[in-house]
Design an enzyme around this catalytic site. Structure first.
Site, PDB file in Angstrom:
ATOM      1  N   SER A 211       0.903  -1.120  -0.066  1.00 57.91           N
ATOM      2  CA  SER A 211      -0.085   0.180  -0.122  1.00 57.91           C
ATOM      3  C   SER A 211       0.906   1.103  -0.022  1.00 57.91           C
ATOM      4  O   SER A 211       1.689   1.474  -0.799  1.00 57.91           O
ATOM      5  CB  SER A 211      -1.042  -0.107   1.233  1.00 57.91           C
ATOM      6  OG  SER A 211      -1.810   0.915   1.076  1.00 57.91           O
ATOM      7  N   ASP A 421      -8.416  -5.208  -6.171  1.00 58.01           N
ATOM      8  CA  ASP A 421      -8.416  -4.105  -5.516  1.00 58.01           C
ATOM      9  C   ASP A 421      -8.581  -2.999  -6.369  1.00 58.01           C
ATOM     10  O   ASP A 421      -8.036  -2.774  -7.339  1.00 58.01           O
ATOM     11  CB  ASP A 421      -6.958  -4.187  -4.941  1.00 58.01           C
ATOM     12  CG  ASP A 421      -6.461  -2.850  -4.202  1.00 58.01           C
ATOM     13  OD1 ASP A 421      -7.215  -2.025  -3.889  1.00 58.01           O
ATOM     14  OD2 ASP A 421      -5.094  -2.345  -4.343  1.00 58.01           O
ATOM     15  N   HIS A 477      -6.555  -5.624  -1.399  1.00 59.16           N
ATOM     16  CA  HIS A 477      -5.523  -4.523  -1.337  1.00 59.16           C
ATOM     17  C   HIS A 477      -4.375  -4.976  -0.701  1.00 59.16           C
ATOM     18  O   HIS A 477      -3.098  -4.608  -1.085  1.00 59.16           O
ATOM     19  CB  HIS A 477      -6.006  -3.322  -0.720  1.00 59.16           C
ATOM     20  CG  HIS A 477      -5.207  -2.095  -0.697  1.00 59.16           C
ATOM     21  ND1 HIS A 477      -4.664  -1.530  -1.963  1.00 59.16           N
ATOM     22  CD2 HIS A 477      -4.553  -1.431   0.344  1.00 59.16           C
ATOM     23  CE1 HIS A 477      -3.892  -0.483  -1.396  1.00 59.16           C
ATOM     24  NE2 HIS A 477      -3.903  -0.488  -0.192  1.00 59.16           N
TER      25      HIS A 477
END
Length: 500
Positions: A211, A421, A477
């Site tokens: 991320s 995601d 994600h």
């Protein structure tokens, strides 16, 4: 002409001795902050691996104290790679990566008195299990994670930047941070950690994260590389880095959400063609006077706002937290809204991934747990899984040039994306990798786990550098949270220099 002064041998000796004393003092200061943890509340018996926790001071006068968890490889600590892991956010605790993604245990529990079977999400997609018979609402329990990356690597999980997890600063000024400050502090942390752990100087070193760590990891790797070239001690055996669903150029990453929504049938072809035409491919910095584009964007919002962007196939939860904690990437992604369930007398039948995170709050804020982890008393008010209240300023708006530069230095790189995601769509990551204009070694094709397609991969190179890109089919994600078996197989093969 004045005669040059000849250094006094005694002075040189004293200077060298003083330098050694300083290093010894630094080493002893670091060592004092280390603790070996042999047992943990919530896990029955002694831990079957070596867990160490501690603090390392960085910044001016060691004002910032970064907390870490270190787990030695369960296979061969002296031979396996050393990995520095950064959880995203910024502000998400290393503990989140430890128990929900790649770590050694799985946090298990649910509200024993409530335990509605309909909230269970069945199957291997979820790395958490709920032990209804042996857990209570106040006592989360653990079981070992069969797909922990610590089976094949030594991993340092660090709470960075300051204000994350159990990390703290001794002054208010220490809490004011930026991308560049955070990266510099994490680099300093790693140097000091290696000074205190000389047994790992020769291990192959990788920096990893997911991320928002896509911003910080390449900067840290660049600092390590520059430090090695400048002869900074200790020298680090840097081999490369690993990034999952990484933020790279935020504007471009977010802009790709529109074509991703079309590819996943969240908007129609007619809507997509209209928005492409009216917005001219720009969906972030939109001219408010362009009413056709603005109207199209409202249409897209109507179609997607009830979608859980972290994994578009999973249910989304309403934001009802008494302590809402957002994210720079997506306010709903972190799932902190589920914390209100702790006070409910009846659990909603709808399962949401965010419910899994409740027990990290119960466990990490428990005084017995904090004593077991050797947390310094009074240093934090409350442990928060993902703290978006940081005094944090973005000052790096793209890491693409860092990737370009590191590719030229011969490092190995693994980039992976959960293909469901919508926070950082895989097509955005693929696009910037393509923009590097590398030579294709192995073109796009499937990779397998247990005879099933686990995703798709390609390998590119520039001279000695190798960049492997992989999608993880069905993952969100934070891909290892959704597909632990597949992500473990992926990283295990990659560390061993095998093709996926």
């Amino acid at each position: 002409m004045a005669t040059p002064l000849t250094p006094n041998p005694a002075y040189k000796c004293m200077t060298k001795l003083f330098s050694h004393i300083l290093l010894i003092v630094l080493f002893l200061t670091i060592v004092e902050s280390q603790s070996i943890i042999e047992s943990l509340p919530g896990y029955s018996g002694s831990l079957p691996f070596k867990l160490e926790t501690g603090y390392i001071g960085v910044g001016d006068l060691d004002d910032v104290q970064l907390f870490y968890y270190f787990i030695e490889s369960e296979r061969s600590p002296k031979d396996d790679p050393l990995v520095l892991w950064l959880t995203g956010g910024p502000g998400c605790s290393a503990f989140s990566g430890l128990v929900f993604e790649i770590g050694f245990v799985i946090l298990m529990s649910w509200m024993h008195t409530l335990r509605p079977p309909s909230i269970i999400k069945p199957g291997d997609d979820c790395p958490l299990s709920f032990d209804f018979d042996n857990s209570s609402r106040d006592s989360p329990t653990f079981k070992l994670n069969p797909f922990s990356w610590t089976k094949v690597a030594n991993i340092i999980f660090v709470d960075a930047p300051v204000g994350t997890g159990f990390s703290y600063a001794r002054s208010w000024e220490g809490y004011s941070i930026t991308d560049t400050i955070s990266a510099a502090q994490t680099y300093s942390f790693l140097r000091k950690w290696l000074l205190a752990h000389p047994a790992f100087h020769k291990n192959q070193l990788y920096v990893a994260g997911d991320s928002y760590s896509g911003i910080l990891v390449p900067i840290i790797v660049q600092k390590i590389s520059d430090g090695n070239e400048a002869g900074v001690k200790p020298a680090m055996n840097l081999q490369g880095y690993v990034l999952g669903n990484p933020t790279t150029t935020p504007h471009d990453d977010y802009n790709y959400r529109i074509p991703f929504a079309y590819m996943k049938a969240l908007i129609s072809q007619k809507q997509y063609e209209s928005i492409k035409t009216n917005c001219k491919g720009e969906y972030i910095n939109v001219d408010p006077n362009n009413t056709l584009c603005v109207n199209d964007l409202h249409t897209v919002t109507d179609c997607t706002q009830k979608i859980y962007s972290g994994q578009i196939l999973e249910p989304t939860c309403s934001l009802t937290s008494p302590k809402p904690v957002g994210s720079k990437l997506d306010a709903s992604l972190l799932g902190e809204d589920a914390i209100h369930l702790l006070s409910l007398t009846q659990v909603p039948e709808l399962w949401c991934r965010s419910y899994n995170y409740i027990f990290s709050y119960i466990w990490a804020n428990n005084e017995t747990v904090q004593r077991a982890l050797h947390i310094r008393e009074g240093t934090i008010r409350e442990w928060i899984r993902c703290n978006a209240s940081l005094s944090y300023t973005d000052d790096v708006f793209s890491t693409l040039e860092y990737h370009r530069n590191l590719i030229k230095k011969g490092y190995r790189i693994l980039i992976y994306s959960g293909d469901h995601d919508m926070v950082i769509p895989h097509i955005s990551t693929y696009a910037w990798i393509e923009s590097l204009n590398l030579t294709i070694a192995t073109d796009w094709g499937p990779w397998f786990v247990d005879g099933q397609i686990a995703g798709y991969t390609m390998e590119s190179y520039y001279k000695k550098s190798r960049l492997t890109y992989a999608t993880v089919k069905g993952a969100g994600h934070t891909a290892p949270e959704y597909k632990p078996k597949e992500c473990f197989a992926m990283v295990n093969r990659w560390f061993a220099y095998y093709p996926l």
